[in-house]
Design an enzyme around this catalytic site. Structure first.
Site: not given
Length: 667
Positions: A303, A306, A308, A384-385, A387, A389
């Site tokens: 993450d 690839e 950023l 990120v997609g 998920y 965080y």
């Protein structure tokens, strides 16, 4: 005690987050020099941090900007460094994709794959075999391709899954079209392969947690919790991101790849600002999936390297993402056009109560004293997609530094092949979630009272029964010095209470021992993949909990600079092959930690937060408990104890200065 050397006050200006004007100047120079023409995308733009050794001596350095560029018409990629102040290109290199890999993914790649795949006859036929003929309901999910075959080497490739969205409001993750994987060259816009491995029913049950009508009535009886600080917070923010809080001083920065970056972390000791960490960040995050089936063997996502991660920071909302007396900082990053892009309220800074700091009721002298702990929290959240965080850095009154990831969002789904399938959980009827890990690498450029630091492994050990231990009840602590980079590749072992002490042999505490800080790992599993697997080669950093390297300013990312489609072997395994000295040296710690996730039914349709992280504590750094000077709490809800020595004054929160990351204060 030997007195540590303070850092020059002028350093922060050289390390501050890139400004919008610097990003604009960088773009203009690259356009003028012909490197940023039509079709060229800025994959990454970031500050080139100067070598810290001359910077510490001289106090300032030229500000330079690094750009990773890709021409989406030709697949030419460049790694370029610019000096905005000197109005020139300092260095440039064209990538050899077969050797170097590719620059990180750009937004255009997400958009074009669906358009191309929706026209592909093989994919259309695979969908028709499943009775899926309404193309408008079929969403194509582009994913980094992992390792490449010989035929794919040198190409810029994505591998793609398909999901059904029954309506614009539907949660597509509930309806995976499993068994079909499409490989596409995003430069030539060719579909290279359609793998139709297995025909599994598309799960039908919806998971629309975002719709009020789907969730049902709210739980009753939830009373408000109000957090107030009538006199304001106890921290101050100054220029260049300088943050000061109750003895802690640090510089807050933000990078498009790593997100939050801290420099010059020091802590006050009797009026002396003692260095602890020169630079701290999460330098990589990798999510390897454990389902080896032909349609998803490649699922291993970096993450940071690839995608950023920092560029996907959320704009945080008061009362939802952050509660209390909040200070927000905007983050400035570069878009794929190379122009500055502001993420409003990307960083949240606040204080929070964390319970008892220290307490004792003495039965002999009759005293009863306690103090409450609090911590400074600096955080940001990314999506990120599927998920989400949260990255939380905590600084406490007793000197503890803690990092915590809060993982939530929607698990990556699949169809569930049937009872007993060994590589996934069933979350809803026919809906699976492959087993996977979330592995993070913290880069900790240590500076415990100076540049000369060493690392010892500490662990508990039984003492054999004998003259020294006649009762068999004795145990001790083993201390093993890690002197070289090969020795300093270690696994945690909770059965031995294993930890790692970073000390300075040139500075002693009042008892004559080297001052130090100890890294306390959680000790959860590292990468669960075979040593000969592709992901083991590409993510070797994640096979050890600890690596220690000699400081080198270009060694920033544990899997190498260009992770996207890289064949493997870059980063930590390449650097440590030199087996450099790490004893009484300028060293960097790389700490791997994370989650191994066997999804539960309760993780669907949205996953409650799961956490992982690590802790750093002073270990012989101070002469005694550093939190003895914390005053009694004064509150309507807290009766004073038998300590009547007086109440300390509340810290003045001061004025918030102007700085490059715009600040918003919410109450």
């Amino acid at each position: 005690m030997t007195t540590p050397t303070p850092l020059p006050a002028s350093i922060p200006a050289s390390l501050a987050t890139l400004t919008a004007s610097e990003i604009t100047a960088n773009r203009a120079i690259l356009q003028r020099e012909g490197l940023a023409g039509p079709g060229v995308h800025f994959s990454y733009v970031g500050l080139v941090e100067p070598d810290k050794r001359p910077l510490i001596t001289e106090g300032s350095a030229d500000r330079r900007v690094r750009s990773m560029l890709v021409d989406m018409a030709t697949n030419e990629s460049w790694d370029v460094v610019v000096s905005p102040a000197e109005n020139r290109i300092v260095a440039s290199r064209r990538l050899d994709h077969a050797v170097d890999g590719q620059v990180p993914v750009v937004i255009e790649e997400f958009h074009l794959v669906e358009e191309v795949i929706h026209r592909n006859p093989e994919w259309l036929a695979a969908m028709a075999r499943r009775g899926l003929t309404d193309i408008s309901k079929l969403k194509v999910n582009p994913l980094s391709a992992g390792a490449l075959s010989d035929a794919e080497t040198g190409r810029r490739v994505q591998r793609c899954f398909t999901f059904v969205m029954d309506s614009p409001d539907d949660l597509g993750w509930a309806h995976p079209v499993d068994g079909v994987t499409v490989t596409i060259d995003v430069v030539t816009r060719e579909v290279l392969a359609v793998v139709d491995h297995v025909d599994l029913p598309v799960p039908l049950e919806s998971g629309n947690f975002h719709l009020e009508s789907w969730r049902g009535a709210d739980r009753q009886g939830l009373k408000p919790i109000e957090i107030t600080q009538p006199q304001g917070p106890s921290f101050t923010i100054g220029e260049d991101g300088a943050l000061s809080w109750l003895g802690w001083n640090l510089q807050v920065g933000f990078d498009q790849r790593e997100g939050l970056v801290f420099h010059n972390i020091t802590i006050d000791d009797d009026g002396i600002a003692r260095p602890v960490i020169y630079r701290a960040s999460i330098a990589e995050m990798m999510v390897p999936y454990g389902d080896p089936s032909p349609q998803r063997w490649f699922q291993n996502f970096f993450d940071c390297g690839e995608y950023l991660l920092g560029g996907y920071a959320n704009s945080l909302e008061l009362g939802c993402d952050c509660v209390g007396d909040i200070t927000y900082l905007d983050a400035v990053v570069a878009g794929n056009d190379g122009a500055p892009h502001v993420i409003p309220q990307a960083i949240c800074i606040h204080e929070e109560d964390t319970g008892i700091l220290w307490k004792h009721t003495d039965n002999w002298n009759g005293s009863s004293i306690s103090r409450r702990n609090r911590r400074l929290v600096v955080s940001f959240f990314v999506t990120v997609g599927n998920y989400d965080y949260g990255f939380y850095w905590y600084f406490s009154l007793d000197g503890t530094i803690e990092f915590e990831v809060k993982a939530t969002g929607v698990v990556f789904t699949s169809a569930y092949p049937g009872a007993g399938y060994r590589f996934a959980s069933e979350l809803a009827p026919g809906l699976g979630a492959p087993y996977h890990q979330h592995l993070f690498s913290a880069r900790l450029d240590m500076m415990v009272d100076g540049l000369g630091n060493s690392v010892d492994e500490l662990e508990a050990a039984l003492v054999p029964r004998g003259p020294e231990n006649p009762t068999g009840t004795g145990f001790t602590q083993l201390v093993t010095r890690l002197t070289t980079e090969s020795e300093a590749q270690r696994l945690a072992d909770n059965s031995r209470n294993r930890s790692w002490l970073i000390s300075n042999p040139s500075v002693q505490n009042r008892l004559g021992s080297d001052v130090g800080w100890v890294l306390l790992p959680e000790g959860k599993p590292v990468l669960l993949a075979d040593a000969d697997s592709d992901i083991h080669k590409r993510a070797t950093f994640s096979t050890k909990h600890l690596w220690v390297t000699e400081y080198e300013p270009t060694e920033l990312y544990p899997a190498g600079d260009f992770v996207n489609l890289h064949p493997g072997g870059a980063g930590l395994p390449a650097w440590t092959s030199a087996d450099r000295n790490v004893e009484d040296a300028d060293i960097v710690l790389w700490h791997t930690f994370g989650l191994t996730h066997f999804p539960r039914i309760e993780d669907w349709p949205i996953m409650p937060v799961d956490t992982c992280g690590f802790v750093l504590k002073p270990h012989g750094f101070f002469g005694r408990n550093p939190a003895m000077d914390i005053p009694e709490s004064v509150s309507d809800h807290c009766a004073p104890g038998m300590d009547h020595s007086g109440h300390g004054a509340h810290a003045d929160h001061g004025d918030h200065g102007e700085h490059d990351m715009h600040m918003n204060v919410g109450h």
